[in-house]
Design a protein around this motif. Structure first.
Motif, PDB file in Angstrom:
ATOM      1  N   VAL A 228      54.407  63.420 -17.867  1.00  0.00           N
ATOM      2  CA  VAL A 228      54.732  62.672 -19.089  1.00  0.00           C
ATOM      3  C   VAL A 228      55.598  61.462 -18.767  1.00  0.00           C
ATOM      4  CG1 VAL A 228      56.006  62.768 -21.258  1.00  0.00           C
ATOM      5  CG2 VAL A 228      54.493  64.652 -20.625  1.00  0.00           C
ATOM      6  N   PHE A 229      56.646  61.666 -17.963  1.00  0.00           N
ATOM      7  CA  PHE A 229      57.590  60.589 -17.658  1.00  0.00           C
ATOM      8  C   PHE A 229      57.085  59.650 -16.570  1.00  0.00           C
ATOM      9  CE2 PHE A 229      60.632  64.010 -19.124  1.00  0.00           C
ATOM     10  CZ  PHE A 229      60.807  63.459 -20.378  1.00  0.00           C
ATOM     11  N   ASN A 230      55.999  60.026 -15.894  1.00  0.00           N
ATOM     12  CA  ASN A 230      55.435  59.161 -14.859  1.00  0.00           C
ATOM     13  C   ASN A 230      54.803  57.932 -15.521  1.00  0.00           C
ATOM     14  OD1 ASN A 230      54.518  58.130 -12.486  1.00  0.00           O
ATOM     15  ND2 ASN A 230      52.904  59.627 -12.193  1.00  0.00           N
ATOM     16  N   ASP A 231      55.242  56.761 -15.101  1.00  0.00           N
ATOM     17  CA  ASP A 231      54.824  55.515 -15.760  1.00  0.00           C
ATOM     18  C   ASP A 231      53.466  55.055 -15.228  1.00  0.00           C
ATOM     19  OD1 ASP A 231      54.686  53.287 -17.272  1.00  0.00           O
ATOM     20  OD2 ASP A 231      56.500  52.325 -16.489  1.00  0.00           O
ATOM     21  N   CYS A 232      52.423  55.804 -15.578  1.00  0.00           N
ATOM     22  CA  CYS A 232      51.069  55.408 -15.194  1.00  0.00           C
ATOM     23  C   CYS A 232      50.078  55.981 -16.203  1.00  0.00           C
ATOM     24  CB  CYS A 232      50.724  55.883 -13.775  1.00  0.00           C
ATOM     25  SG  CYS A 232      50.631  57.658 -13.601  1.00  0.00           S
ATOM     26  N   ASP A 233      48.921  55.324 -16.291  1.00  0.00           N
ATOM     27  CA  ASP A 233      47.810  55.762 -17.153  1.00  0.00           C
ATOM     28  C   ASP A 233      48.091  55.617 -18.646  1.00  0.00           C
ATOM     29  OD1 ASP A 233      46.373  56.443 -14.882  1.00  0.00           O
ATOM     30  OD2 ASP A 233      47.116  58.513 -14.902  1.00  0.00           O
ATOM     31  N   TYR A 234      49.187  54.979 -19.024  1.00  0.00           N
ATOM     32  CA  TYR A 234      49.452  54.754 -20.445  1.00  0.00           C
ATOM     33  C   TYR A 234      48.612  53.574 -20.949  1.00  0.00           C
ATOM     34  CZ  TYR A 234      53.349  58.000 -21.060  1.00  0.00           C
ATOM     35  OH  TYR A 234      54.109  59.139 -21.178  1.00  0.00           O
ATOM     36  N   ARG A 235      48.199  53.670 -22.219  1.00  0.00           N
ATOM     37  CA  ARG A 235      47.434  52.601 -22.855  1.00  0.00           C
ATOM     38  C   ARG A 235      48.027  52.292 -24.222  1.00  0.00           C
ATOM     39  NH1 ARG A 235      42.746  51.319 -20.352  1.00  0.00           N
ATOM     40  NH2 ARG A 235      42.041  52.725 -18.691  1.00  0.00           N
ATOM     41  N   PHE A 236      47.833  51.035 -24.643  1.00  0.00           N
ATOM     42  CA  PHE A 236      48.375  50.600 -25.931  1.00  0.00           C
ATOM     43  C   PHE A 236      47.432  50.996 -27.057  1.00  0.00           C
ATOM     44  CE2 PHE A 236      49.447  47.093 -29.026  1.00  0.00           C
ATOM     45  CZ  PHE A 236      50.648  47.669 -29.412  1.00  0.00           C
ATOM     46  N   SER A 237      47.992  51.431 -28.180  1.00  0.00           N
ATOM     47  CA  SER A 237      47.202  52.020 -29.264  1.00  0.00           C
ATOM     48  C   SER A 237      46.268  51.020 -29.941  1.00  0.00           C
ATOM     49  CB  SER A 237      48.140  52.623 -30.317  1.00  0.00           C
ATOM     50  OG  SER A 237      49.015  51.620 -30.833  1.00  0.00           O
ATOM     51  N   LYS A 238      46.633  49.754 -30.023  1.00  0.00           N
ATOM     52  CA  LYS A 238      45.862  48.808 -30.828  1.00  0.00           C
ATOM     53  C   LYS A 238      44.689  48.168 -30.082  1.00  0.00           C
ATOM     54  CE  LYS A 238      49.489  47.753 -34.140  1.00  0.00           C
ATOM     55  NZ  LYS A 238      50.209  46.708 -34.897  1.00  0.00           N
ATOM     56  N   ASN A 239      44.737  48.158 -28.752  1.00  0.00           N
ATOM     57  CA  ASN A 239      43.624  47.541 -28.024  1.00  0.00           C
ATOM     58  C   ASN A 239      43.150  48.362 -26.830  1.00  0.00           C
ATOM     59  OD1 ASN A 239      45.681  47.100 -26.131  1.00  0.00           O
ATOM     60  ND2 ASN A 239      46.028  45.003 -26.846  1.00  0.00           N
ATOM     61  N   GLY A 240      43.809  49.463 -26.530  1.00  0.00           N
ATOM     62  CA  GLY A 240      43.378  50.314 -25.434  1.00  0.00           C
ATOM     63  C   GLY A 240      43.678  49.775 -24.052  1.00  0.00           C
ATOM     64  N   ARG A 241      44.421  48.689 -23.952  1.00  0.00           N
ATOM     65  CA  ARG A 241      44.733  48.112 -22.640  1.00  0.00           C
ATOM     66  C   ARG A 241      45.834  48.906 -21.959  1.00  0.00           C
ATOM     67  NH1 ARG A 241      44.921  41.589 -24.012  1.00  0.00           N
ATOM     68  NH2 ARG A 241      42.713  41.380 -24.604  1.00  0.00           N
ATOM     69  N   LYS A 242      45.886  48.789 -20.636  1.00  0.00           N
ATOM     70  CA  LYS A 242      46.913  49.481 -19.884  1.00  0.00           C
ATOM     71  C   LYS A 242      48.295  48.982 -20.292  1.00  0.00           C
ATOM     72  CE  LYS A 242      44.176  50.598 -15.777  1.00  0.00           C
ATOM     73  NZ  LYS A 242      44.071  50.487 -14.305  1.00  0.00           N
ATOM     74  N   ALA A 243      49.240  49.915 -20.372  1.00  0.00           N
ATOM     75  CA  ALA A 243      50.587  49.577 -20.827  1.00  0.00           C
ATOM     76  C   ALA A 243      51.601  50.261 -19.920  1.00  0.00           C
ATOM     77  CB  ALA A 243      50.789  49.999 -22.278  1.00  0.00           C
ATOM     78  N   SER A 244      52.813  49.731 -19.937  1.00  0.00           N
ATOM     79  CA  SER A 244      53.889  50.258 -19.109  1.00  0.00           C
ATOM     80  C   SER A 244      54.932  50.942 -19.978  1.00  0.00           C
ATOM     81  CB  SER A 244      54.545  49.129 -18.301  1.00  0.00           C
ATOM     82  OG  SER A 244      55.738  49.571 -17.698  1.00  0.00           O
ATOM     83  N   LEU A 245      55.325  52.130 -19.591  1.00  0.00           N
ATOM     84  CA  LEU A 245      56.366  52.860 -20.314  1.00  0.00           C
ATOM     85  C   LEU A 245      57.700  52.135 -20.209  1.00  0.00           C
ATOM     86  CD1 LEU A 245      57.161  55.414 -21.865  1.00  0.00           C
ATOM     87  CD2 LEU A 245      57.473  56.557 -19.676  1.00  0.00           C
ATOM     88  N   GLU A 246      57.987  51.604 -19.044  1.00  0.00           N
ATOM     89  CA  GLU A 246      59.238  50.872 -18.849  1.00  0.00           C
ATOM     90  C   GLU A 246      59.265  49.608 -19.707  1.00  0.00           C
ATOM     91  OE1 GLU A 246      62.997  50.040 -17.501  1.00  0.00           O
ATOM     92  OE2 GLU A 246      61.804  51.867 -17.260  1.00  0.00           O
ATOM     93  N   ALA A 247      58.133  48.915 -19.803  1.00  0.00           N
ATOM     94  CA  ALA A 247      58.077  47.702 -20.627  1.00  0.00           C
ATOM     95  C   ALA A 247      58.287  48.035 -22.097  1.00  0.00           C
ATOM     96  CB  ALA A 247      56.735  47.002 -20.425  1.00  0.00           C
ATOM     97  N   MET A 248      57.762  49.177 -22.565  1.00  0.00           N
ATOM     98  CA  MET A 248      57.935  49.576 -23.963  1.00  0.00           C
ATOM     99  C   MET A 248      59.396  49.871 -24.278  1.00  0.00           C
ATOM    100  SD  MET A 248      55.243  49.613 -25.966  1.00  0.00           S
ATOM    101  CE  MET A 248      55.604  50.842 -27.213  1.00  0.00           C
TER     102      MET A 248
END
Length: 324
Positions: free
Chosen positions: A42-62
């Motif tokens: 869960v806390f690993n900052d990989c494979d996250y995507r943004f809800s509105k466009n499905g693009r890859k996203a960063s947990l740290e950036a959020m």
């Protein structure tokens, strides 16, 4: 058939039951109760995507973007998500015969695999809200330490005294480790499901509508008196709940029709209007309304044209309304 529930009914037996016969489940999963391996995922900052466009996203950036900039408004209002496959070995409640190499046999419990996945989301807005709630709780805990005996307060998983720690000398202080540990989960939300042929955002949208189901139970208990049940015989109990359910169905149909007519009202407003629509018999000549006009009544009249917005009624008029 899709079964949606909060964490209270999301234990393994319920998930296993709703995995048979083509059934599906979507249940809330506590991130705190996950295994250490899954927490790390869960806390690993990989494979996250943004809800509105499905693009890859960063947990740290959020967690670090400037929410006051207009360009970041979508990030603040949205969330990021990822899916973690989780297959769990469970007890099927059955027995099978196991044969060993020496020829001996033994009856052992049958094991099966519950195929599911955990969908994790992170929201900056939710994280800030949870942080503000905890800050107020910490201030209350400090006030207890200054003025009162913490032992006089009820202990609980969500009570402010969970932030108070004592040692062998019965000396009380703030539990900084507990506060820091809870802060790790700010903004995170998870659910478990055995649905693999739907997008994560579709499942999240499905789970977000669970409040409508709980709202139905609230209306049944508050307005239609479904509980407590003052019956003993089975057929009377069934009849009681059938009447309550029919009343709820009629109410929901009224609500949908009103909404489609761009006239939204709360359950209390609609039901209060209907319950107050009584008339009194005046010497068997006419009936006089005991209720006054309202916005709800006007909207219902626009939809059904029953002419029930009058002050006086002839008996034949009300008979026609009943037939209609």
């Amino acid at each position: 058939i899709i079964y949606c529930s909060d964490a209270g009914l999301g234990y393994t037996d319920t998930r296993l039951f709703n995995d048979f016969g083509g059934r599906k489940f979507v249940v809330t999963q506590s991130v705190k109760k996950l295994s250490d391996v899954l927490k790390q995922a869960v806390f690993n900052d990989c494979d996250y995507r943004f809800s509105k466009n499905g693009r890859k996203a960063s947990l740290e950036a959020m967690k670090t973007f400037d929410k006051d900039q207009g360009a970041n408004r979508d990030l603040y209002d949205g969330y990021i998500y990822k899916s973690i496959p989780v297959d769990k070995v469970v007890d099927l409640g059955l027995f099978e015969t196991k044969r060993y190499k020496n020829g001996k046999t033994r009856h052992v419990k049958s094991k099966g695999t519950l195929k599911q996945r955990i969908i994790v989301t992170y929201s900056r807005k939710m994280a800030e809200y949870q942080k503000s709630v905890r800050s107020r709780q910490i201030e209350r805990a400090k006030n207890i330490l200054r003025n009162m005996d913490p032992e006089t307060f009820k202990k609980g998983p969500n009570d402010v005294t969970r932030f108070i720690k004592s040692d062998k000398k019965r000396s009380y202080r703030l539990d900084e480790e507990r506060i820091e540990e809870e802060a790790r989960y700010d903004g995170f939300y998870a659910m478990a499901t055995n649905i693999f042929d739907m997008e994560e955002t579709e499942i999240l949208d499905l789970q977000s509508r669970r409040y409508k189901i709980e709202d139905c139970f609230k209306i049944l208990k508050t307005h239609f008196g479904s509980r407590p049940v003052h019956h003993r015989l089975e057929h009377r109990i069934k009849a009681h709940f059938l009447i309550c359910y029919t009343a709820l169905l009629i109410y929901r149909m009224l609500e949908v029709k009103l909404d489609r007519n761009d006239t939204h009202f709360t359950p209390g407003q609609i039901l209060e209007t209907l319950k107050n629509m009584n008339v009194v018999n005046c010497q068997d000549i006419y009936y006089q309304a005991c209720y006054t006009g309202s916005d709800v009544l006007d909207s219902l009249e626009q939809l059904f044209h029953l002419q029930l917005d009058r002050k006086y009624y002839l008996p034949k008029t009300l008979n026609k309304c009943q037939k209609k």
